[in-house]
Write an enzyme that holds these catalytic residues in place. Structure first.
Site, mmCIF file in Angstrom:
data_model
loop_
_atom_site.group_PDB
_atom_site.id
_atom_site.type_symbol
_atom_site.label_atom_id
_atom_site.label_comp_id
_atom_site.label_asym_id
_atom_site.label_seq_id
_atom_site.Cartn_x
_atom_site.Cartn_y
_atom_site.Cartn_z
ATOM 1 N N ASP A 186 36.902 39.418 41.403
ATOM 2 C CA ASP A 186 37.476 39.045 40.098
ATOM 3 C C ASP A 186 37.335 37.539 39.914
ATOM 4 O OD1 ASP A 186 39.301 39.209 37.790
ATOM 5 O OD2 ASP A 186 40.749 38.251 39.117
ATOM 6 N N ASP A 224 39.335 35.237 37.043
ATOM 7 C CA ASP A 224 40.591 34.528 36.715
ATOM 8 C C ASP A 224 41.747 34.985 37.596
ATOM 9 O OD1 ASP A 224 39.171 34.423 33.664
ATOM 10 O OD2 ASP A 224 40.170 32.627 34.434
ATOM 11 N N LYS A 277 37.222 48.287 35.178
ATOM 12 C CA LYS A 277 36.389 47.590 36.161
ATOM 13 C C LYS A 277 35.813 48.557 37.198
ATOM 14 C CE LYS A 277 38.394 42.954 35.989
ATOM 15 N NZ LYS A 277 38.811 41.804 36.823
ATOM 16 N N ASP A 305 43.495 40.113 41.459
ATOM 17 C CA ASP A 305 44.877 39.612 41.336
ATOM 18 C C ASP A 305 45.740 40.393 40.361
ATOM 19 O OD1 ASP A 305 45.216 37.475 38.602
ATOM 20 O OD2 ASP A 305 43.369 38.551 39.022
ATOM 21 N N ASP A 340 42.376 44.950 38.034
ATOM 22 C CA ASP A 340 41.527 45.058 39.235
ATOM 23 C C ASP A 340 41.802 46.348 40.005
ATOM 24 O OD1 ASP A 340 42.229 41.624 39.440
ATOM 25 O OD2 ASP A 340 40.288 42.469 38.927
HETATM 26 O O1 LIG Z 1 39.684 37.427 30.747
HETATM 27 C C1 LIG Z 1 40.557 38.002 31.400
HETATM 28 O O2 LIG Z 1 41.254 38.914 30.993
HETATM 29 C C2 LIG Z 1 40.750 37.584 32.821
HETATM 30 O O3 LIG Z 1 39.646 37.900 33.500
HETATM 31 P P1 LIG Z 1 39.599 38.367 35.029
HETATM 32 O O4 LIG Z 1 39.368 39.847 34.957
HETATM 33 O O5 LIG Z 1 38.436 37.575 35.562
HETATM 34 O O6 LIG Z 1 40.930 38.012 35.693
HETATM 35 MG MG LIG Z 2 42.055 38.261 37.369
#
Ligand SMILES: O=C(O)COP(=O)(O)O
Ligand SMILES: [Mg+2]
Length: 237
Positions: A15, A17, A160, A183, A187
């Site tokens: 992942d 963010d 995902k 996180d 995910d």
């Molecule tokens: O843009 C988002 O919702 C966050 O993205 P991420 O899945 O990389 O945590």
């Molecule tokens: Mg994330």
């Protein structure tokens, strides 16, 4: 706990963010990115799986020196090259769901993000459970999910996990070889397609309960902690 001591090739599904970014601003944790580049140099695959656009994920793989493919749009889109995108979701039904929410709930606003081809991204400014209820009352077969950075409206069956399964099919990757690191709730479907899954210290207890292992450190520091546990040889190269 499995350790990567043999040189069997693994695929790290990572992942972005809240995982390899240091804070809400998106700044990359450079030591974590370097460790992921080292894994790639060792012959493993490191693939970003993100709620951001698949172009952002692809560009991060180019500049970061990891495997040049990315799953973006929360599983709705795969980018294989600068002009090669595989659309797995249908944005029209997501836009319709967005309009229904907007007409039935206050503060339903789009989040200003890079253009999307398959999903709608919303600001986290309304109650998710209330919104889910409105969607089911209107028989709207979409998925509304929360990455802690944004709400996502994806087509039914798109998350995902489904997005990464498409990668696994295309590159003959088996679940046994996959290590997922994340996180947030978005995910969890990715954890389920991986034999090994890591929830970072900043993940909620609910998310941690869905992973095969957890680390105490947050975000990029947590990625380093996980890799130390999984791939001790990493520091030897
Ligand atoms: O843009 C988002 O919702 C966050 O993205 P991420 O899945 O990389 O945590
Ligand atoms: Mg994330």
């Amino acid at each position: 706990m499995e350790k990567i001591t043999d040189m069997k090739k693994r695929t790290f599904a990572v992942d972005i963010d809240g995982t390899i970014t240091e804070n809400g601003g998106g700044r990359i944790h450079l030591d974590a990115l370097e460790a992921l580049r080292r894994l790639t140099n060792m012959g493993h695959d490191v693939i970003f799986v993100t709620g951001r656009s698949s172009v952002e994920g692809f560009l991060l793989s180019v500049f970061g020196g990891t495997t040049k493919v990315a799953v973006g749009e929360n599983g709705g889109c795969i980018t294989l090259d600068s002009n090669d995108h595989v659309l797995l979701g249908n944005i029209d039904e997501c836009k319709h769901a967005f309009n229904v929410l907007k007409n039935n709930l206050k503060n339903v606003e789009e989040k200003y993000v890079f253009p999307r081809m398959t999903e709608v991204v919303l600001q986290r400014t309304f109650d998710l459970d209330v919104a889910q209820k409105i969607l089911s009352e209107n028989d709207l077969d979409v998925i509304l999910s929360d990455s802690q950075y944004a709400y996502h409206i994806n087509s039914a069956g798109i998350d995902k996990g489904s997005g990464f399964r498409e990668i696994m099919k295309r590159f003959s990757i088996t679940s046994d070889d996959v290590i997922a690191i994340g996180d947030s709730a978005t995910d969890v479907p990715l954890f389920k397609v991986a034999k090994t899954s890591v929830a970072l210290g900043n993940a909620s207890d609910a998310v941690k309960s869905e992973a095969t292992m957890t680390v105490s450190a947050h975000a990029g520091d947590g990625v380093l902690e996980a890799l130390d546990k999984l791939a001790p040889r990493l520091s030897e190269i």
